[in-house]
Write an enzyme that holds these catalytic residues in place. Structure first.
Site, mmCIF file in Angstrom:
data_model
loop_
_atom_site.group_PDB
_atom_site.id
_atom_site.type_symbol
_atom_site.label_atom_id
_atom_site.label_comp_id
_atom_site.label_asym_id
_atom_site.label_seq_id
_atom_site.Cartn_x
_atom_site.Cartn_y
_atom_site.Cartn_z
ATOM 1 N N PHE A 126 0.872 -1.174 0.000
ATOM 2 C CA PHE A 126 0.000 0.000 0.000
ATOM 3 C C PHE A 126 0.912 1.228 0.000
ATOM 4 O O PHE A 126 1.863 1.296 0.791
ATOM 5 C CB PHE A 126 -0.880 -0.032 1.244
ATOM 6 C CG PHE A 126 -1.939 1.024 1.250
ATOM 7 C CD1 PHE A 126 -3.131 0.849 0.566
ATOM 8 C CD2 PHE A 126 -1.746 2.202 1.940
ATOM 9 C CE1 PHE A 126 -4.108 1.836 0.580
ATOM 10 C CE2 PHE A 126 -2.722 3.190 1.957
ATOM 11 C CZ PHE A 126 -3.902 3.001 1.271
ATOM 12 N N ASP A 198 2.668 -5.366 8.677
ATOM 13 C CA ASP A 198 1.476 -4.537 8.515
ATOM 14 C C ASP A 198 0.274 -5.481 8.417
ATOM 15 O O ASP A 198 0.217 -6.323 7.519
ATOM 16 C CB ASP A 198 1.613 -3.684 7.251
ATOM 17 C CG ASP A 198 0.457 -2.720 7.093
ATOM 18 O OD1 ASP A 198 -0.694 -3.128 7.371
ATOM 19 O OD2 ASP A 198 0.675 -1.574 6.682
ATOM 20 N N TYR A 223 -10.171 0.478 11.117
ATOM 21 C CA TYR A 223 -11.444 0.731 10.421
ATOM 22 C C TYR A 223 -11.745 -0.263 9.310
ATOM 23 O O TYR A 223 -12.718 -0.104 8.601
ATOM 24 C CB TYR A 223 -11.491 2.167 9.877
ATOM 25 C CG TYR A 223 -10.303 2.579 9.040
ATOM 26 C CD1 TYR A 223 -10.173 2.190 7.720
ATOM 27 C CD2 TYR A 223 -9.296 3.384 9.581
ATOM 28 C CE1 TYR A 223 -9.089 2.564 6.958
ATOM 29 C CE2 TYR A 223 -8.201 3.768 8.829
ATOM 30 C CZ TYR A 223 -8.105 3.347 7.512
ATOM 31 O OH TYR A 223 -7.012 3.723 6.778
ATOM 32 N N LYS A 224 -10.888 -1.284 9.141
ATOM 33 C CA LYS A 224 -11.142 -2.266 8.076
ATOM 34 C C LYS A 224 -11.939 -3.432 8.669
ATOM 35 O O LYS A 224 -13.054 -3.231 9.115
ATOM 36 C CB LYS A 224 -9.823 -2.652 7.426
ATOM 37 C CG LYS A 224 -9.262 -1.436 6.671
ATOM 38 C CD LYS A 224 -7.906 -1.639 6.053
ATOM 39 C CE LYS A 224 -7.509 -0.371 5.315
ATOM 40 N NZ LYS A 224 -6.072 -0.314 4.984
ATOM 41 N N ARG A 370 -11.794 -5.497 -6.684
ATOM 42 C CA ARG A 370 -11.432 -6.031 -5.359
ATOM 43 C C ARG A 370 -12.690 -6.243 -4.524
ATOM 44 O O ARG A 370 -13.446 -5.299 -4.265
ATOM 45 C CB ARG A 370 -10.483 -5.049 -4.662
ATOM 46 C CG ARG A 370 -9.903 -5.611 -3.385
ATOM 47 C CD ARG A 370 -8.900 -4.670 -2.779
ATOM 48 N NE ARG A 370 -9.560 -3.503 -2.191
ATOM 49 C CZ ARG A 370 -9.011 -2.743 -1.241
ATOM 50 N NH1 ARG A 370 -7.795 -2.999 -0.810
ATOM 51 N NH2 ARG A 370 -9.668 -1.708 -0.755
#
Ligand SMILES: *Cc1c(COP(=O)(O)O)cnc(C)c1O
Length: 411
Positions: A126, A198, A223-224, A370
């Site tokens: 990312f 990560d 928040y995922k 995705r």
């Protein structure tokens, strides 16, 4: 009833113990396949947020720091996340964002390995991970090498004692490929280097095994899959044995051993509290604490079994429906995260056409559709319906419509 629908019903029966759908507020008519980007709102998160605003802030006012233990919330919520990522208490704290925590861990790792000049990370991480690694390395005079995850063990062995840190993601945000955390950790340890993981695309969806896998440091997103809410604070893990040598480059007062001593000198807390910086975003942090109750009574192994069943059925359904798009996600369970990414030259328009049908996923440059499968609130019936929508979008060539091809800025 079709074979697929019957199979979905059987699997939903088999996995009924991990069905937390009723704990979430998913809008009618929506199949939400983006919980890996912004987890859905839970009933408990909404109720907690309302309580924090009205009662704790509104009535307790400043007394809430003690009466509602606002002060201890970063460590308390950190321990709850620790249970989900395989960390014993006292090693995880909720603080700052993933980007900031990554900066803190890279600087701390390099100071724990003085004289070593190189940091490795994946070029396809990312982007913030690469940007942050570069700025930390520039600041410290270190060399950042961009080495794809599969090539990392060999490069680590070559670098030997010039390697300070390998900073990698457990699950690739784009392809959903899961990497071997213990193996890469061992490779780094074999040359005396440290590893920072990560966990943005794994925490809350699968066992991570930080303690067991030997991880030194880790960061991850609130928040995922954890469904903490938009902008929820992130977490950072520091292995217990490294706590004494973990120097926080951002030496804020909330990481101090005695913050209310108001001393001029910085004396870090002996505990994971030293990874804190300044005052926490309490509305967000406490909302996330409410959200995490969705995991109460569940083992993360069972959550993983549900996730694999959902993604596995989705792949099976695509095959059965004749969808022949290349999968970016590995078919092997051990290498699959909790998402299924498909490649299509018009991926952006495919995603827009799916959203118009109520199937919310996202597009990732350059050709990725995705689809994230947040295990707690998706059913096998949702998965089959989503696959049928994908098949219909492709068969009807809906992605060729102008309305779906026009790009907006936030995708
Ligand atoms: C989502 C995500 C981030 C987000 O970082 P923020 O600081 O919260 O913006 C970072 N890294 C990875 C791998 C991610 O998936």
């Amino acid at each position: 009833m079709t074979d697929l629908a019957a199979r979905a019903r059987d699997l939903d029966d088999q996995h009924s113990a991990t069905d937390r759908r009723s704990a979430f507020r998913i809008p009618e008519g929506v199949i939400y396949l983006d919980g890996n980007s912004l987890g859905a709102l839970s009933v408990a998160a909404a109720e907690t947020a309302a309580d924090v605003v009205a009662r704790q802030w509104g009535e307790q006012l400043i007394r809430a720091w003690n009466e509602s233990d606002w002060w201890g919330a970063p460590e308390r919520v950190g321990d709850r996340i620790g249970e989900l990522v395989g960390a014993a208490p006292g090693q995880v704290v909720v603080t700052d964002s993933t980007s900031i925590n990554l900066f803190k861990t890279i600087v701390a790792a390099s100071r724990m390995r003085p004289g070593r000049s190189t940091v490795l990370t994946d070029p396809d991480s990312f982007p913030t991970d690469v940007y942050i690694a570069r700025s930390a390395c520039d600041l410290l005079g270190l060399t950042l090498e961009l080495v794809p995850t599969p090539d990392a063990p060999a490069r680590i062995a070559e670098l030997g004692d010039s390697l300070a840190l390998a900073a990698y993601s457990q699950v690739d945000y784009r392809t959903g490929e899961q990497w071997d955390l213990p193996a890469l950790t061992r490779a780094a340890h074999d040359v005396g280097a440290l590893v920072c993981w990560d966990l943005c695309h794994s925490a809350g969806a699968m066992p991570v095994g930080l303690d067991e896998g030997g991880a030194d440091l880790a960061v991850g997103c609130g928040y995922k899959y954890l469904s903490g809410g938009p902008g929820a604070p992130a977490f950072v893990y520091v292995r217990r044995e490294h706590l004494p040598s973990f120097e926080n480059v951002l030496s804020g007062w909330q990481g101090h051993a005695n913050p209310f001593g108001m001393s001029t000198d910085y004396d870090p807390a002996a505990t994971i509290t030293r990874a804190r910086v300044g005052t926490a975003p309490l509305l967000s942090l406490l909302t996330m604490e409410g959200a995490l109750t969705a995991y109460d009574g569940l083992s993360i192994e069972d959550v993983r079994a549900r996730s694999l069943s959902l993604t596995g059925l989705f792949i099976e359904a695509l095959d059965a429906l004749g969808v022949d798009l290349p999968l970016a996600t590995p078919r092997e369970e051990a290498r699959r995260g909790s998402q299924v990414s498909l490649r299509h030259p018009e991926a952006y328009a495919v995603v827009q056409a799916l959203i118009a049908r109520g199937v919310i996923g996202d597009f990732r440059e350059t050709d990725i559709v995705r689809l994230g499968f947040s295990p707690l609130y998706l059913s096998h019936a949702d998965v089959v319906a989503a696959a049928e929508h994908v098949a219909a979008v492709l068969e009807g060539r809906e992605f060729e419509r102008d309305e779906f091809r026009a790009r907006s800025t936030v995708t």
